[in-house]
Design an enzyme around this catalytic site. Structure first.
Site, PDB file in Angstrom:
ATOM      1  N   GLU A  26     -45.672 -40.619   0.948  1.00 30.72           N
ATOM      2  CA  GLU A  26     -46.803 -41.534   1.151  1.00 30.72           C
ATOM      3  C   GLU A  26     -48.028 -41.085   0.364  1.00 30.72           C
ATOM      4  OE1 GLU A  26     -49.578 -41.156   4.325  1.00 30.72           O
ATOM      5  OE2 GLU A  26     -48.137 -40.030   5.538  1.00 30.72           O
ATOM      6  N   LYS A 162     -49.375 -36.336  16.264  1.00 27.96           N
ATOM      7  CA  LYS A 162     -50.516 -35.479  16.594  1.00 27.96           C
ATOM      8  C   LYS A 162     -50.765 -35.458  18.093  1.00 27.96           C
ATOM      9  CE  LYS A 162     -52.520 -36.349  12.084  1.00 27.96           C
ATOM     10  NZ  LYS A 162     -51.403 -37.226  11.663  1.00 27.96           N
TER      11      LYS A 162
END
Length: 307
Positions: A26, A162
């Site tokens: 990405e 996360k």
């Protein structure tokens, strides 16, 4: 996506035609997740790691109205310059149709990689379900990454999500959408900077061939995406006390600033990087490099299976 809108680099197109392994990467990580200078170093390092493993890197971005799968060195430098927009899947059409440029998120990278025929995508962390804001009991803030993986059968190699996210809710959404969650040499789902969230994965695999076999069968039978959850290298895991302090400070920062939506992750990462004196930045780099290396091994195993 038609060839009118999607451009494969010559190297990527040749590798796919020959059945050689390709790994998608990405660009939002480079444009928004890392500081200037270091982002280009990391972008080049990721591509080098993939090449050293015998695969072709396919960094994904949108430049001047073209969705690109595989970048030239000059295009990679442009991605790492300041100013590119952040493009999730909903943003791709308008950006391409209006001649815009932007960095692709997990959602848009996975979709473009799949459209190009690239099956393996290595990144840092997946998006997920956010916790409700103070005073709320529910949230509608759910990353598009989860919805895309429900319908795009890409294998995403990542270090979980996360710790700011609602990880149990995120895993529930993945389960609801039939996204396989494979743990690489672990029974626990990782939490990005930390090797374990304390929650289980749906299946453990212990080598790239097992991962490739599990993903290939899942793709054929379920038609949805899969995660290969690879914990951050042990030497770069954030100390638990430091991590918890940074997280508490980051959450308070988000609250006081009223940060929501797509701005949450960049603000939180910036706080971690600054307040940790660069320790979290090193961890971020090393985990995504490890994921690129693992993704390369799995892509090679998938090529062998296809042959």
């Amino acid at each position: 996506m038609t060839s009118e809108h999607l451009t494969l680099s010559e190297e990527v197109a040749d590798a796919l035609a020959a059945g050689r392994p390709v790994v998608a990467l990405e660009s939002t990580l480079l444009a928004h997740g890392l500081p200037p200078g270091r982002n280009l170093e990391v972008g080049r390092r990721l591509e080098r790691v993939v090449r050293d493993g015998g695969a072709v890197p396919a960094t994904v971005a949108v430049l001047d109205g073209r969705a690109l799968v595989g970048l030239t060195p000059d295009q990679l430098e442009r991605v790492c310059d300041a100013g590119l927009a952040k493009l999730s899947l909903r943003d791709l059409g308008p950006a391409v149709g209006l001649g815009g440029s932007g960095a692709t998120t997990v959602a848009s990278t996975a979709a473009l990689a799949d459209a190009a025929g690239v099956r393996v995508f290595a990144t840092g962390g997946l998006g997920g379900v956010h916790h409700p804001l103070p005073g709320e009991t529910v949230t509608w803030d759910v990353s598009a990454d989860l919805g895309v993986l429900a319908k795009v059968a890409t294998l995403v190699v990542c270090s979980g999500v996360k710790s700011i996210l609602d990880i149990p809710a995120t895993l529930e959404v993945l389960e609801t959408n039939s996204v396989a969650v494979l743990g690489y040499r672990t029974d626990d789902f990782p939490a990005f900077y930390r090797r374990s969230s304390g929650l289980p994965v749906s299946r453990r695999v212990d080598d790239p061939k097992q991962a490739a076999a599990a993903y290939a069968a899942h793709r054929a039978l379920a038609g949805s995406g899969a995660l290969l959850a690879n914990p951050v290298p042990e030497a770069h895991e954030l100390d638990a006390e430091l991590h918890d302090r940074l997280l508490a400070e980051g959450l308070e920062l988000l609250r006081t600033r009223g940060v929501q939506g797509s701005d949450v992750t960049p603000v939180l990462l910036e706080h971690f990087h600054t307040a940790s004196g660069g320790v979290s930045l090193d961890a971020n780099e090393e985990l995504v490099v490890a994921n690129a290396a693992l993704g390369t091994e799995v892509a090679a195993s998938l090529s062998e299976l296809a042959r």
